[in-house]
Design a protein around this motif. Structure first.
Motif, PDB file in Angstrom:
ATOM      1  N   ASP A   1     -23.997  27.481  -1.906  1.00 30.60           N
ATOM      2  CA  ASP A   1     -24.296  28.240  -0.681  1.00 30.60           C
ATOM      3  C   ASP A   1     -23.033  28.623   0.094  1.00 30.60           C
ATOM      4  O   ASP A   1     -22.031  27.904   0.067  1.00 30.60           O
ATOM      5  N   LEU A   2     -23.131  29.732   0.801  1.00 33.84           N
ATOM      6  CA  LEU A   2     -22.148  30.066   1.840  1.00 33.84           C
ATOM      7  C   LEU A   2     -22.831  29.772   3.176  1.00 33.84           C
ATOM      8  O   LEU A   2     -23.825  30.410   3.518  1.00 33.84           O
ATOM      9  N   VAL A   3     -22.289  28.796   3.900  1.00 31.48           N
ATOM     10  CA  VAL A   3     -22.916  28.363   5.150  1.00 31.48           C
ATOM     11  C   VAL A   3     -22.027  28.737   6.330  1.00 31.48           C
ATOM     12  O   VAL A   3     -20.919  28.204   6.480  1.00 31.48           O
ATOM     13  N   SER A   4     -22.496  29.657   7.160  1.00 33.41           N
ATOM     14  CA  SER A   4     -21.722  30.010   8.347  1.00 33.41           C
ATOM     15  C   SER A   4     -22.279  29.264   9.561  1.00 33.41           C
ATOM     16  O   SER A   4     -23.491  29.209   9.761  1.00 33.41           O
ATOM     17  N   VAL A   5     -21.367  28.662  10.301  1.00 30.22           N
ATOM     18  CA  VAL A   5     -21.757  27.966  11.537  1.00 30.22           C
ATOM     19  C   VAL A   5     -20.983  28.588  12.696  1.00 30.22           C
ATOM     20  O   VAL A   5     -19.751  28.679  12.666  1.00 30.22           O
ATOM     21  N   ASP A   6     -21.731  29.030  13.694  1.00 35.75           N
ATOM     22  CA  ASP A   6     -21.170  29.684  14.876  1.00 35.75           C
ATOM     23  C   ASP A   6     -21.492  28.782  16.069  1.00 35.75           C
ATOM     24  O   ASP A   6     -22.636  28.369  16.240  1.00 35.75           O
ATOM     25  N   PHE A   7     -20.465  28.471  16.856  1.00 40.46           N
ATOM     26  CA  PHE A   7     -20.681  27.550  17.973  1.00 40.46           C
ATOM     27  C   PHE A   7     -19.854  27.986  19.177  1.00 40.46           C
ATOM     28  O   PHE A   7     -18.703  28.400  19.048  1.00 40.46           O
ATOM     29  N   GLY A   8     -20.454  27.856  20.358  1.00 40.33           N
ATOM     30  CA  GLY A   8     -19.747  28.145  21.595  1.00 40.33           C
ATOM     31  C   GLY A   8     -19.911  26.988  22.562  1.00 40.33           C
ATOM     32  O   GLY A   8     -20.927  26.288  22.526  1.00 40.33           O
ATOM     33  N   ALA A   9     -18.926  26.773  23.427  1.00 38.24           N
ATOM     34  CA  ALA A   9     -19.002  25.688  24.405  1.00 38.24           C
ATOM     35  C   ALA A   9     -18.463  26.156  25.741  1.00 38.24           C
ATOM     36  O   ALA A   9     -17.601  27.050  25.809  1.00 38.24           O
TER      37      ALA A   9
END
Ligand code: MF3
Ligand code: CO
Length: 260
Positions: free
Chosen positions: A99-107
């Motif tokens: 798999d290609l797993v993209s994780v996008d996160f903001g804080a």
């Protein structure tokens, strides 16, 4: 368009950097836990915990983005393979080998925001996905180099779109980066596809802070919205990749803020 763009002082940029550093640390902790068998909800929980430990508030959780009339119900966007962005974490969605797993996160901390995304290859993905990943990462690097005062927004867009062409992959339409600082989404929109510039351009100035986020797909620049109301997928089902950094524009070049 220029009117709506915030300019941040060095002091404020340092505050944005604090938020950005936490984002980078959270994503590093998340990346270490992406392996076959974990669910995207497990990844969501790790991100929430790591943010909490550092006293930061997840920026996307209960946030209503400009493109939606409902609030986003999670802290992360996790998009696998043909999912491009805004993938909603789910208990039933399990990560698999290849798999290609993209994780996008903001804080957000102390009133300032940071935003970043990574795409992780799970084990052996095959040549095509590797090429896609290489192209997307390189596009971000090249785009960052263009984010210097005196350059144009179109220089950034051209670096992204041109890299996609070089690697024979497609920069998705409609989705892209954005100004960021006191709010997670500010002006200007930073397209990934030159068609989305629509003849408008902006001169980059000292103090602008932008999130640059190339999203490339293997087979098409077109996307469709999934039934959950959030997850965006490629129209042809081909895999996509996504990388994002928050960057401050200065007279001496770009400062990448989402680094540890
Ligand atoms: N991560 C997206 C971005 O980089 C924003 C997601 S907003 C959400 O711009 F509400 F969908 F989470
Ligand atoms: Co962003």
């Amino acid at each position: 368009m220029r009117k709506g763009i915030e300019l941040y002082s060095f002091k404020e940029i340092e505050k944005i950097r604090t938020a950005c550093r936490i984002v980078a640390e959270v994503l590093q902790a998340v990346a270490e836990n992406i392996k076959p068998g974990v669910s995207t909800w497990d990844i969501e929980m790790i991100a929430r915990e790591e943010a909490k430990k550092r006293g930061a508030r997840p920026a996307f959780l209960n946030y209503r983005p400009p493109f939606s009339n409902v609030s986003y119900p999670a802290a992360t966007c996790i998009s696998i393979n043909e999912e491009v962005v805004h993938g909603l974490p789910r208990r039933e969605k399990i990560v698999e080998e290849g798999d290609l797993v993209s994780v996008d996160f903001g804080a957000i901390i102390d009133g300032y925001a940071g935003d970043s995304a990574i795409t992780v290859a799970v084990g052996e993905t095959g040549e095509e996905k590797r090429r896609l990943l290489t192209a997307t990462k390189l596009a971000l690097e090249r785009a960052v180099e263009k984010a210097t005062a005196g350059n144009w927004l179109s220089d950034v867009v051209e670096a992204i779109h041109g890299t996609a062409e070089e690697f024979k992959v497609f920069p998705v339409l409609k989705y892209g980066g954005h100004g960021i600082g006191r709010k997670i989404h500010e002006e200007p929109f930073v397209p990934n596809n030159r068609k989305d510039l629509g003849g408008k351009d902006i001169k980059l100035k000292q103090g602008m802070v932008i999130a640059i986020e190339p999203m490339f797909a293997l087979g098409t620049e077109e996307t469709v919205q999934d039934g959950d109301g959030w997850t965006v997928k490629t129209k042809d089902g081909s895999p996509a990749a996504h990388f994002e950094h928050t960057v401050a524009v200065t007279k001496n070049g770009a400062l990448v803020l989402t680094e540890i």
